[in-house]
Design a protein around this motif. Structure first.
Motif, PDB file in Angstrom:
ATOM      1  N   TYR A  13       0.853  -1.186   0.000  1.00 42.83           N
ATOM      2  CA  TYR A  13       0.000   0.000   0.000  1.00 42.83           C
ATOM      3  C   TYR A  13       0.889   1.237   0.000  1.00 42.83           C
ATOM      4  O   TYR A  13       1.596   1.503   0.965  1.00 42.83           O
ATOM      5  N   ASN A  14       0.890   1.952  -1.118  1.00 37.67           N
ATOM      6  CA  ASN A  14       1.695   3.178  -1.271  1.00 37.67           C
ATOM      7  C   ASN A  14       3.159   2.944  -0.911  1.00 37.67           C
ATOM      8  O   ASN A  14       3.733   3.639  -0.063  1.00 37.67           O
ATOM      9  N   VAL A  35       6.439 -13.777  -9.125  1.00 33.89           N
ATOM     10  CA  VAL A  35       6.503 -12.695  -8.144  1.00 33.89           C
ATOM     11  C   VAL A  35       5.251 -11.848  -8.352  1.00 33.89           C
ATOM     12  O   VAL A  35       5.068 -11.246  -9.419  1.00 33.89           O
ATOM     13  N   ILE A  36       4.384 -11.824  -7.350  1.00 33.97           N
ATOM     14  CA  ILE A  36       3.092 -11.146  -7.449  1.00 33.97           C
ATOM     15  C   ILE A  36       3.047 -10.006  -6.442  1.00 33.97           C
ATOM     16  O   ILE A  36       3.223 -10.220  -5.241  1.00 33.97           O
ATOM     17  N   VAL A  37       2.810  -8.808  -6.938  1.00 30.18           N
ATOM     18  CA  VAL A  37       2.615  -7.651  -6.072  1.00 30.18           C
ATOM     19  C   VAL A  37       1.134  -7.304  -6.074  1.00 30.18           C
ATOM     20  O   VAL A  37       0.532  -7.135  -7.146  1.00 30.18           O
ATOM     21  N   VAL A  38       0.539  -7.221  -4.901  1.00 32.23           N
ATOM     22  CA  VAL A  38      -0.860  -6.835  -4.789  1.00 32.23           C
ATOM     23  C   VAL A  38      -0.902  -5.396  -4.277  1.00 32.23           C
ATOM     24  O   VAL A  38      -0.623  -5.127  -3.107  1.00 32.23           O
ATOM     25  N   SER A  39      -1.205  -4.476  -5.180  1.00 27.91           N
ATOM     26  CA  SER A  39      -1.317  -3.070  -4.798  1.00 27.91           C
ATOM     27  C   SER A  39      -2.693  -2.866  -4.169  1.00 27.91           C
ATOM     28  O   SER A  39      -3.719  -2.903  -4.845  1.00 27.91           O
ATOM     29  N   ASP A  40      -2.683  -2.645  -2.860  1.00 23.60           N
ATOM     30  CA  ASP A  40      -3.915  -2.650  -2.070  1.00 23.60           C
ATOM     31  C   ASP A  40      -4.541  -1.253  -2.027  1.00 23.60           C
ATOM     32  O   ASP A  40      -4.509  -0.573  -1.001  1.00 23.60           O
ATOM     33  N   GLY A  41      -5.097  -0.828  -3.182  1.00 18.22           N
ATOM     34  CA  GLY A  41      -5.708   0.487  -3.247  1.00 18.22           C
ATOM     35  C   GLY A  41      -4.708   1.621  -3.212  1.00 18.22           C
ATOM     36  O   GLY A  41      -5.046   2.739  -2.796  1.00 18.22           O
ATOM     37  N   SER A  42      -3.480   1.371  -3.635  1.00 14.25           N
ATOM     38  CA  SER A  42      -2.439   2.408  -3.602  1.00 14.25           C
ATOM     39  C   SER A  42      -2.827   3.604  -4.456  1.00 14.25           C
ATOM     40  O   SER A  42      -3.430   3.463  -5.525  1.00 14.25           O
ATOM     41  N   THR A  43      -2.432   4.797  -3.994  1.00  8.37           N
ATOM     42  CA  THR A  43      -2.694   6.032  -4.743  1.00  8.37           C
ATOM     43  C   THR A  43      -1.400   6.619  -5.293  1.00  8.37           C
ATOM     44  O   THR A  43      -1.411   7.698  -5.882  1.00  8.37           O
ATOM     45  N   ASP A  44      -0.278   5.916  -5.107  1.00  8.75           N
ATOM     46  CA  ASP A  44       0.989   6.371  -5.670  1.00  8.75           C
ATOM     47  C   ASP A  44       1.371   5.463  -6.840  1.00  8.75           C
ATOM     48  O   ASP A  44       0.512   4.844  -7.456  1.00  8.75           O
ATOM     49  N   ALA A  47       2.113   0.261  -8.270  1.00 11.97           N
ATOM     50  CA  ALA A  47       1.842  -0.709  -9.340  1.00 11.97           C
ATOM     51  C   ALA A  47       2.778  -0.500 -10.515  1.00 11.97           C
ATOM     52  O   ALA A  47       3.308  -1.464 -11.086  1.00 11.97           O
ATOM     53  N   ALA A  48       2.999   0.747 -10.896  1.00  7.94           N
ATOM     54  CA  ALA A  48       3.860   1.052 -12.050  1.00  7.94           C
ATOM     55  C   ALA A  48       5.297   0.617 -11.779  1.00  7.94           C
ATOM     56  O   ALA A  48       5.962   0.037 -12.663  1.00  7.94           O
ATOM     57  N   VAL A  49       5.799   0.888 -10.584  1.00 10.33           N
ATOM     58  CA  VAL A  49       7.166   0.491 -10.240  1.00 10.33           C
ATOM     59  C   VAL A  49       7.297  -1.028 -10.262  1.00 10.33           C
ATOM     60  O   VAL A  49       8.270  -1.579 -10.791  1.00 10.33           O
ATOM     61  N   ALA A  50       6.310  -1.712  -9.707  1.00 10.86           N
ATOM     62  CA  ALA A  50       6.355  -3.178  -9.663  1.00 10.86           C
ATOM     63  C   ALA A  50       6.334  -3.774 -11.067  1.00 10.86           C
ATOM     64  O   ALA A  50       7.078  -4.717 -11.364  1.00 10.86           O
ATOM     65  N   GLU A  59      -4.115  -5.047  -8.939  1.00 11.92           N
ATOM     66  CA  GLU A  59      -4.503  -3.768  -8.349  1.00 11.92           C
ATOM     67  C   GLU A  59      -5.906  -3.866  -7.757  1.00 11.92           C
ATOM     68  O   GLU A  59      -6.879  -4.055  -8.493  1.00 11.92           O
ATOM     69  N   LEU A  60      -5.999  -3.767  -6.451  1.00 11.47           N
ATOM     70  CA  LEU A  60      -7.302  -3.723  -5.797  1.00 11.47           C
ATOM     71  C   LEU A  60      -7.832  -2.296  -5.875  1.00 11.47           C
ATOM     72  O   LEU A  60      -7.079  -1.340  -5.647  1.00 11.47           O
ATOM     73  N   PRO A  61      -9.104  -2.110  -6.212  1.00  8.95           N
ATOM     74  CA  PRO A  61      -9.631  -0.756  -6.440  1.00  8.95           C
ATOM     75  C   PRO A  61      -9.651   0.117  -5.197  1.00  8.95           C
ATOM     76  O   PRO A  61      -9.632   1.339  -5.287  1.00  8.95           O
TER      77      PRO A  61
END
Length: 215
Positions: A13-14, A35-44, A47-50, A59-61
């Motif tokens: 998260y962020n 390798v799985i990254v779960v972006s938990d509602g991130s606002t930064d 996801a793009a970096v991963a 990406e969780l909404p």
């Protein structure tokens, strides 16, 4: 020793500023198939970096909490072993990954839990005070999918998983992770917001212990 398919699942998260430091050493780990990254509602730009670093990204909404993020990652793979790593680690190496996985491969354990040592004083002290909260773990996938209630646990994921292991007599092995630490919430958010975030984390842990029904 048996070789099993392993997926690293990293709830985040962020964590755009930190996650690259975690993903970089995973590139050279022959033990990992995903390798799985779960972006938990991130606002930064988490996801793009991963994605830029080659990770599969979910990406969780909106922010659903650590437990839900972990289980979303588990649902996205058929790997037999799930390697759980925090997104804000400092000093992660391929050897740490091997250390977490070896007791699973040798069938000594169904779950391993990492222990920080010789990293930073703050995280070493935190580790000694609450060793069972460490999020660096390797777990047989069947243990996770058998307990969908983990998605409700938020930051209480680790303590609920510990209790499940105890109740179901899953074999657990603790392993040393030398020179590994992580960024403190107070460093990410500033003192006031960091302390508030830490208090919310502890509240979720306590709430999970009371409200999550173990199956």
């Amino acid at each position: 020793m048996i070789r099993l398919e392993v997926a690293a699942v990293i709830p985040a998260y962020n964590e755009a500023k930190n996650i690259g430091r975690v993903l970089a050493p995973l590139r050279g780990c022959s033990e990992l198939s995903q390798v799985i990254v779960v972006s938990d509602g991130s606002t930064d730009q988490t996801a793009a970096v991963a994605r830029k670093m080659g990770a599969q990204v979910i990406e969780l909404p909106k922010n659903k909490g650590k437990g839900a993020a972990v289980m979303a990652g588990v649902a996205a793979t058929t790997a037999e072993v799930i390697l759980l790593l925090d997104a804000d680690l400092i000093g992660l190496t391929a050897q740490h990954v091997k250390t977490l996985l070896e007791p699973i491969f040798t069938q000594e354990a169904m779950m391993t839990i990492g222990c920080f040592s010789g990293g930073r004083l703050a995280t070493d002290l935190s580790q000694h005070m609450a060793p069972k909260l460490n999020g660096q773990r390797a777990i047989r996938r069947e243990l996770l999918v058998a307990h969908p209630e983990l998605a409700q646990s938020g930051y209480g994921f680790e303590v609920v998983m510990n209790r499940l292991a105890q109740v179901n007599r899953y074999k657990v092995v603790w392993v040393d992770l030398p020179h590994l630490s992580q960024v403190l919430k107070e460093e990410k958010l500033g003192l006031a917001r960091g302390v508030a975030a830490r208090m919310r984390m502890y509240w979720q842990i306590l709430r999970a212990l009371v409200t999550v029904k173990l199956q």
